[in-house]
Design an enzyme around this catalytic site. Structure first.
Site, PDB file in Angstrom:
ATOM      1  N   ARG A  21     -45.846 -42.525 -33.507  1.00  0.00           N
ATOM      2  CA  ARG A  21     -45.479 -41.205 -32.971  1.00  0.00           C
ATOM      3  C   ARG A  21     -46.345 -40.819 -31.783  1.00  0.00           C
ATOM      4  NH1 ARG A  21     -46.365 -37.379 -37.487  1.00  0.00           N
ATOM      5  NH2 ARG A  21     -47.960 -38.907 -37.955  1.00  0.00           N
ATOM      6  N   ASN A  39     -42.587 -38.398 -39.079  1.00  0.00           N
ATOM      7  CA  ASN A  39     -42.482 -39.348 -40.178  1.00  0.00           C
ATOM      8  C   ASN A  39     -41.512 -38.800 -41.214  1.00  0.00           C
ATOM      9  OD1 ASN A  39     -44.339 -41.185 -39.167  1.00  0.00           O
ATOM     10  ND2 ASN A  39     -46.055 -40.317 -40.293  1.00  0.00           N
TER      11      ASN A  39
END
Length: 91
Positions: A21, A39
């Protein structure tokens, strides 16, 4: 002129705990792409990104590989209508 659009991607494999990320955010900012990455409880990463079509193509190509320590098994994509986001956030 390149049109603007958004995409939602789901990435599975070894994609959590490998800076996926944060790396996506860094690249998105370089490409002037807005949106977010988060997530999911099932181990995948979900990415929502908006920007110029050519920049999204470059970003999607990267999402299919991910950062150095990641292993991407599957990366799905759905193109969506343009939404105006200001930044790219890690959720």
């Amino acid at each position: 002129m390149t049109k603007e659009l958004c995409m939602r991607c789901y990435i599975s494999g070894r994609v959590q705990g490998v800076w996926f990320r944060a790396s996506a955010k860094n690249l998105a900012e370089q490409l002037m792409i807005s949106g977010w990455a988060r997530n999911l409880a099932d181990g995948r990463v979900e990415v929502f990104a908006c920007g110029k079509e050519d920049k999204l193509e470059e970003f999607y190509t990267w999402l299919q590989k991910g950062p150095l320590n990641a292993r991407v098994d599957v990366c799905t994509r759905e193109n969506l209508p343009w939404e105006d986001y200001i930044s790219f956030d890690v959720l």
